[in-house]
Design an enzyme around this catalytic site. Sequence first.
Site, PDB file in Angstrom:
ATOM      1  N   HIS A  36      -7.567  -5.225  -0.324  1.00 20.56           N
ATOM      2  CA  HIS A  36      -6.106  -5.176  -0.389  1.00 20.56           C
ATOM      3  C   HIS A  36      -5.523  -4.575   0.887  1.00 20.56           C
ATOM      4  O   HIS A  36      -6.067  -3.625   1.443  1.00 20.56           O
ATOM      5  CB  HIS A  36      -5.673  -4.321  -1.592  1.00 20.56           C
ATOM      6  CG  HIS A  36      -4.212  -4.035  -1.614  1.00 20.56           C
ATOM      7  ND1 HIS A  36      -3.692  -2.809  -1.297  1.00 20.56           N
ATOM      8  CD2 HIS A  36      -3.161  -4.836  -1.889  1.00 20.56           C
ATOM      9  CE1 HIS A  36      -2.374  -2.857  -1.399  1.00 20.56           C
ATOM     10  NE2 HIS A  36      -2.028  -4.080  -1.745  1.00 20.56           N
ATOM     11  N   GLN A  72      -5.865   7.501 -11.240  1.00 23.66           N
ATOM     12  CA  GLN A  72      -5.290   8.044 -10.007  1.00 23.66           C
ATOM     13  C   GLN A  72      -4.058   7.230  -9.662  1.00 23.66           C
ATOM     14  O   GLN A  72      -4.042   6.013  -9.838  1.00 23.66           O
ATOM     15  CB  GLN A  72      -6.331   7.935  -8.896  1.00 23.66           C
ATOM     16  CG  GLN A  72      -5.970   8.627  -7.616  1.00 23.66           C
ATOM     17  CD  GLN A  72      -7.171   8.644  -6.663  1.00 23.66           C
ATOM     18  OE1 GLN A  72      -8.248   9.079  -7.011  1.00 23.66           O
ATOM     19  NE2 GLN A  72      -6.956   8.168  -5.461  1.00 23.66           N
ATOM     20  N   LYS A 131      -6.346  -2.256  -9.125  1.00 28.24           N
ATOM     21  CA  LYS A 131      -5.130  -1.639  -8.594  1.00 28.24           C
ATOM     22  C   LYS A 131      -3.911  -2.358  -9.158  1.00 28.24           C
ATOM     23  O   LYS A 131      -3.935  -3.579  -9.367  1.00 28.24           O
ATOM     24  CB  LYS A 131      -5.061  -1.757  -7.070  1.00 28.24           C
ATOM     25  CG  LYS A 131      -6.065  -0.947  -6.307  1.00 28.24           C
ATOM     26  CD  LYS A 131      -5.860  -1.141  -4.807  1.00 28.24           C
ATOM     27  CE  LYS A 131      -6.914  -0.454  -3.988  1.00 28.24           C
ATOM     28  NZ  LYS A 131      -6.735  -0.708  -2.549  1.00 28.24           N
ATOM     29  N   HIS A 148      -8.538  -2.841   2.372  1.00 27.04           N
ATOM     30  CA  HIS A 148      -9.477  -1.870   1.824  1.00 27.04           C
ATOM     31  C   HIS A 148      -9.993  -2.270   0.451  1.00 27.04           C
ATOM     32  O   HIS A 148      -9.314  -2.950  -0.307  1.00 27.04           O
ATOM     33  CB  HIS A 148      -8.796  -0.502   1.716  1.00 27.04           C
ATOM     34  CG  HIS A 148      -8.208  -0.029   3.000  1.00 27.04           C
ATOM     35  ND1 HIS A 148      -6.975   0.574   3.078  1.00 27.04           N
ATOM     36  CD2 HIS A 148      -8.669  -0.073   4.274  1.00 27.04           C
ATOM     37  CE1 HIS A 148      -6.710   0.883   4.342  1.00 27.04           C
ATOM     38  NE2 HIS A 148      -7.728   0.507   5.082  1.00 27.04           N
ATOM     39  N   GLU A 171     -16.160   3.398   0.211  1.00 24.12           N
ATOM     40  CA  GLU A 171     -15.082   2.575   0.760  1.00 24.12           C
ATOM     41  C   GLU A 171     -15.625   1.489   1.675  1.00 24.12           C
ATOM     42  O   GLU A 171     -16.564   1.705   2.428  1.00 24.12           O
ATOM     43  CB  GLU A 171     -14.085   3.440   1.535  1.00 24.12           C
ATOM     44  CG  GLU A 171     -12.885   2.627   1.984  1.00 24.12           C
ATOM     45  CD  GLU A 171     -11.827   3.462   2.688  1.00 24.12           C
ATOM     46  OE1 GLU A 171     -10.646   3.208   2.442  1.00 24.12           O
ATOM     47  OE2 GLU A 171     -12.195   4.352   3.479  1.00 24.12           O
ATOM     48  N   ARG A 198      -1.480  -1.914   6.901  1.00 23.59           N
ATOM     49  CA  ARG A 198      -2.492  -1.049   6.281  1.00 23.59           C
ATOM     50  C   ARG A 198      -3.489  -1.949   5.564  1.00 23.59           C
ATOM     51  O   ARG A 198      -3.106  -2.830   4.816  1.00 23.59           O
ATOM     52  CB  ARG A 198      -1.864  -0.095   5.266  1.00 23.59           C
ATOM     53  CG  ARG A 198      -0.971   0.967   5.869  1.00 23.59           C
ATOM     54  CD  ARG A 198      -0.453   1.887   4.756  1.00 23.59           C
ATOM     55  NE  ARG A 198       0.517   2.841   5.231  1.00 23.59           N
ATOM     56  CZ  ARG A 198       0.268   4.128   5.452  1.00 23.59           C
ATOM     57  NH1 ARG A 198      -0.951   4.617   5.264  1.00 23.59           N
ATOM     58  NH2 ARG A 198       1.225   4.931   5.858  1.00 23.59           N
ATOM     59  N   ASP A 241      -8.437   1.045  10.857  1.00 18.48           N
ATOM     60  CA  ASP A 241      -8.207  -0.340  10.433  1.00 18.48           C
ATOM     61  C   ASP A 241      -8.402  -1.325  11.584  1.00 18.48           C
ATOM     62  O   ASP A 241      -8.828  -2.457  11.369  1.00 18.48           O
ATOM     63  CB  ASP A 241      -6.812  -0.506   9.835  1.00 18.48           C
ATOM     64  CG  ASP A 241      -6.710   0.075   8.424  1.00 18.48           C
ATOM     65  OD1 ASP A 241      -7.758   0.358   7.805  1.00 18.48           O
ATOM     66  OD2 ASP A 241      -5.579   0.236   7.941  1.00 18.48           O
ATOM     67  N   ASN A 279      -1.275   6.783  -6.378  1.00 17.35           N
ATOM     68  CA  ASN A 279      -0.964   7.131  -4.990  1.00 17.35           C
ATOM     69  C   ASN A 279       0.389   6.567  -4.606  1.00 17.35           C
ATOM     70  O   ASN A 279       0.844   5.563  -5.169  1.00 17.35           O
ATOM     71  CB  ASN A 279      -2.040   6.569  -4.048  1.00 17.35           C
ATOM     72  CG  ASN A 279      -3.395   7.202  -4.312  1.00 17.35           C
ATOM     73  OD1 ASN A 279      -3.495   8.392  -4.550  1.00 17.35           O
ATOM     74  ND2 ASN A 279      -4.432   6.388  -4.290  1.00 17.35           N
ATOM     75  N   ARG A 301      25.245   1.815 -16.597  1.00 10.44           N
ATOM     76  CA  ARG A 301      24.681   2.968 -15.890  1.00 10.44           C
ATOM     77  C   ARG A 301      23.679   2.576 -14.818  1.00 10.44           C
ATOM     78  O   ARG A 301      23.391   3.334 -13.918  1.00 10.44           O
ATOM     79  CB  ARG A 301      23.985   3.906 -16.881  1.00 10.44           C
ATOM     80  CG  ARG A 301      24.898   4.466 -17.947  1.00 10.44           C
ATOM     81  CD  ARG A 301      24.112   5.120 -19.043  1.00 10.44           C
ATOM     82  NE  ARG A 301      23.329   4.089 -19.729  1.00 10.44           N
ATOM     83  CZ  ARG A 301      22.425   4.335 -20.663  1.00 10.44           C
ATOM     84  NH1 ARG A 301      22.161   5.568 -21.018  1.00 10.44           N
ATOM     85  NH2 ARG A 301      21.772   3.347 -21.243  1.00 10.44           N
ATOM     86  N   TYR A 328       0.748   2.952  -6.161  1.00 14.28           N
ATOM     87  CA  TYR A 328      -0.502   2.300  -6.554  1.00 14.28           C
ATOM     88  C   TYR A 328      -1.085   3.046  -7.748  1.00 14.28           C
ATOM     89  O   TYR A 328      -1.262   4.257  -7.683  1.00 14.28           O
ATOM     90  CB  TYR A 328      -1.580   2.416  -5.482  1.00 14.28           C
ATOM     91  CG  TYR A 328      -1.256   2.095  -4.074  1.00 14.28           C
ATOM     92  CD1 TYR A 328      -1.840   0.994  -3.457  1.00 14.28           C
ATOM     93  CD2 TYR A 328      -0.433   2.917  -3.312  1.00 14.28           C
ATOM     94  CE1 TYR A 328      -1.604   0.724  -2.125  1.00 14.28           C
ATOM     95  CE2 TYR A 328      -0.188   2.648  -1.980  1.00 14.28           C
ATOM     96  CZ  TYR A 328      -0.772   1.547  -1.396  1.00 14.28           C
ATOM     97  OH  TYR A 328      -0.542   1.278  -0.081  1.00 14.28           O
TER      98      TYR A 328
END
Length: 183
Positions: free
Chosen positions: A119, A46, A72, A62, A143, A59, A168, A48, A23, A132
Site C-alpha cells: 500500500h 492498531q 488495513k 509498504h 516490514e 509514501r 522509500d 495510525n 447540524r 489507518y
Amino acid sequence: MTFTETSLPGSFMIQPSPRVDHRGWFVRTFDKQAFTQIGHFDDWVQMNHSMTQQTGALRGLHFQYPPYAEVKLVRCVAGCVFDVIVDIRAGSPTFLQWFGTELSAENGLMLYIPKGFAHGFQTLTSNCQLLYCHSNYYKPECEGALRYNDPQLVINWPLPVTDLSERDANHPLLNDQFVGITL
C-alpha cells in the site's frame, strides 16, 4: 455502508452512508457485523494517523510479511490522495497488478486492503491526513516494500513526485526471486 469489490479480489471500496441534518453529518466508518459480509473477521489492533504536507509527496509501497501480514482500512480525513494497492499474494491471478483510486475528505470513501497487498499513496493536495486501522501490530523486522517506480509495476502516479523518504526511494526493484507472500 456500500462495499464494492475492486479489480483486485478481496479489496473493497467502501462508501459510508452519512446521516445529514441541519447540524452537519454523522457517519459510521466501521461496523463489525457489516464487515463480515466481505469476509473481515479480524479485530483492529492498531490505528495510525498520518499527515503529509506537500502536494505530490509519496509514501509507500509498504506491507508486512507473515506472520504479521495485516488488513488495513484507509480513510482520508483532510485533503485528497491517490491511494494505490498492489497484489503480492503468491499464486494470485492478479499478482503484481495494482489498483488506484482517489480518497478525499470530500468523497468520504474508504479502501479495505486485505492481507497480501502493498500500500502507498501520493498527495494530490497539501496537508493530507489519513487514518489507518490495522489488524496486526507493526513489526519492523517483518516490514517489506516495493519501489513506487518499479518498472514491473508501471503505476501511473498522477503527479511528479515532489517529496519521498530516503527509505522509500531506495527499496529494491523486483526481481525473479520475488514470488510474493504466502498467507
